[in-house]
Enzyme design. Sequence first.
Site, mmCIF file in Angstrom:
data_model
loop_
_atom_site.group_PDB
_atom_site.id
_atom_site.type_symbol
_atom_site.label_atom_id
_atom_site.label_comp_id
_atom_site.label_asym_id
_atom_site.label_seq_id
_atom_site.Cartn_x
_atom_site.Cartn_y
_atom_site.Cartn_z
ATOM 1 N N GLY A 172 78.139 -3.046 68.551
ATOM 2 C CA GLY A 172 77.635 -1.844 69.206
ATOM 3 C C GLY A 172 77.155 -1.101 68.041
ATOM 4 N N GLY A 407 44.539 -12.587 49.818
ATOM 5 C CA GLY A 407 45.051 -11.270 49.770
ATOM 6 C C GLY A 407 46.414 -11.412 49.083
#
Length: 517
Positions: A172, A407
């Site tokens: 959770g 790049g």
Amino acid sequence: MASTEERLKDLRNRKARSEAGGGQARVDSQHNRGKLTARERMELLLDDGSFQEMDALVEHRCKDFGMEKNVIPGDGVVTGHGTINGREVFAFAQDFTVYGGSLGEMHGLKICKVLDMALKTGRPVIGMNDSGGARIQEGVASLGSYAEIFFRNVRSSGVIPQISVIMGPCAGGAVYSPAITDFVIMVDQTAHMFITGPEVIKTVTNEEVSFEDLGGAMTHGSKSGVSHFTAVSDEEAIHLARELADLLPQNNMEKPPTRKTSDPKDRVCEKLDTIIPTESNKPYDVIDVINEIVDDGAFLEVQADWAKNIVIGFAHLGGNTVGVVANQPKFLAGCLDIDASDKAARFVRFCDAFNIPILTLEDVPGFLPGTSQEWGGIIRHGAKLLYAYAEATVPLLTVILRKAYGGAYDVMSSKHIRGDYNIAWPNAELAVMGADGAVEIIHRKRIANSRNAEEERTRLTEDFNDTFANPYKAAALGYLDDVIEPRETRSKLIRSLEMLMDKEELRPARKHGNIPL
Ligand code: HXC
């Protein structure tokens, strides 16, 4: 009035109840699953006899569901401080034998106290998680304590190192504390992390998945990238946590500790001269290159099984800790993709936050092409790596081993985004793109109009390679500080690193940047 002896006896009884946790049967069950208890873990983590416990007498104050009749001092988490190889750290270990290690209000506040003390005193925090999550009987008070922990994790991020060791369930919203910390170590088979468990998943999406496949150590170590290290046992996980703490500075105001080595700083690395295949498309293992350069061939790889096309980890150069980022030609030819960009960007930011110089070993053909990459947001993710490097003010050492295309050349710690020492090996290739692609674009018409298209294409490709597939154009522009013989790499890097250790560089004051998350 009670005598001194009676008072002492009472105190000892209280402490003994705290130490007994959930009782022998639950301790046995913990051991039968191959897990250590919280106290055993704490003893193993810290130097012998150095553990000083805090809050052993804290109790929950829940009166619902009969909880008032079930009070165990310590409230399911062992907290305190001690030393790792003589350096002070704070730590907590959740005790699965007490209410399944679930986190109630007071359990959570004990952890908060440790986090507060660690931040106040500038010491790392190591959390050992083994918990059923929010204590159901305590409802929103439990959720409140979780959020108090999350807030502190965020406030301490980049100030003190935070390490999470997952040694049982972590389910959770509870996963978000480890997720915010710097390193997550998971124990194979016993650790599980997920937002919603297999049963909920079955109900909502009809998928069937086991605990292990959903959120085991292998899953998070190789598929999701949530975890940084997988250990085969509690003992190995704790050993790794100690090793990490040993490498790192205590906080962001310190430099990392230096480590003695007998490995000569000027060691000539002859193997490096021939370590890279002459054919520029042939793969090799960049970890062999790292091992050859760094002190004693010792490299602690981080996230070894996720985004394997980039390698990150810690090593030492002349006794100084460095973070290493290296393209891995063995996987996807060392291309940068979404996961590799995320992996390296977070690591670069960690190193920068904690004053750890970064050594970048570059052999990158560019960003990975394809619709899944474009639609998955390679623009956004690749930008994170660029952002992280450009933002970093620690010493940046860059060695171009072979390819530095497009790049990716700019992004990987280039001179232009403030690399401090940028060097290349003689076989380095620095260009906008590879020869095949470039020739198709700039000479398309010429090839189409030629009598023998194939011959013309080969000639033009060779011509392009002769012009660009070398480091000398970049060296002539000062984009490279030097082109060196591979065998000189270690000594050159150490000389530069020593020179750069006192580097100071400021960026404009701002609240915070806006990294493309
Ligand atoms: C209170 C809990 C508990 C919990 C376990 N226990 N989880 N008590 N709150 N969340 C208790 C059990 O009642 C049991 O008590 C003991 O711990 C051991 O649990 P077992 O179920 O017997 O152990 P095991 O079979 O190993 O299963 C472990 C488990 C399971 C997988 C963790 O207990 C489980 O699924 N628990 C619930 C997990 C969960 O849904 N938690 C809430 C998640 S949401 P006795 O007395 O019998 O020994 C969440 C939100 C956080 O955490 C939000 C933060 C923002």
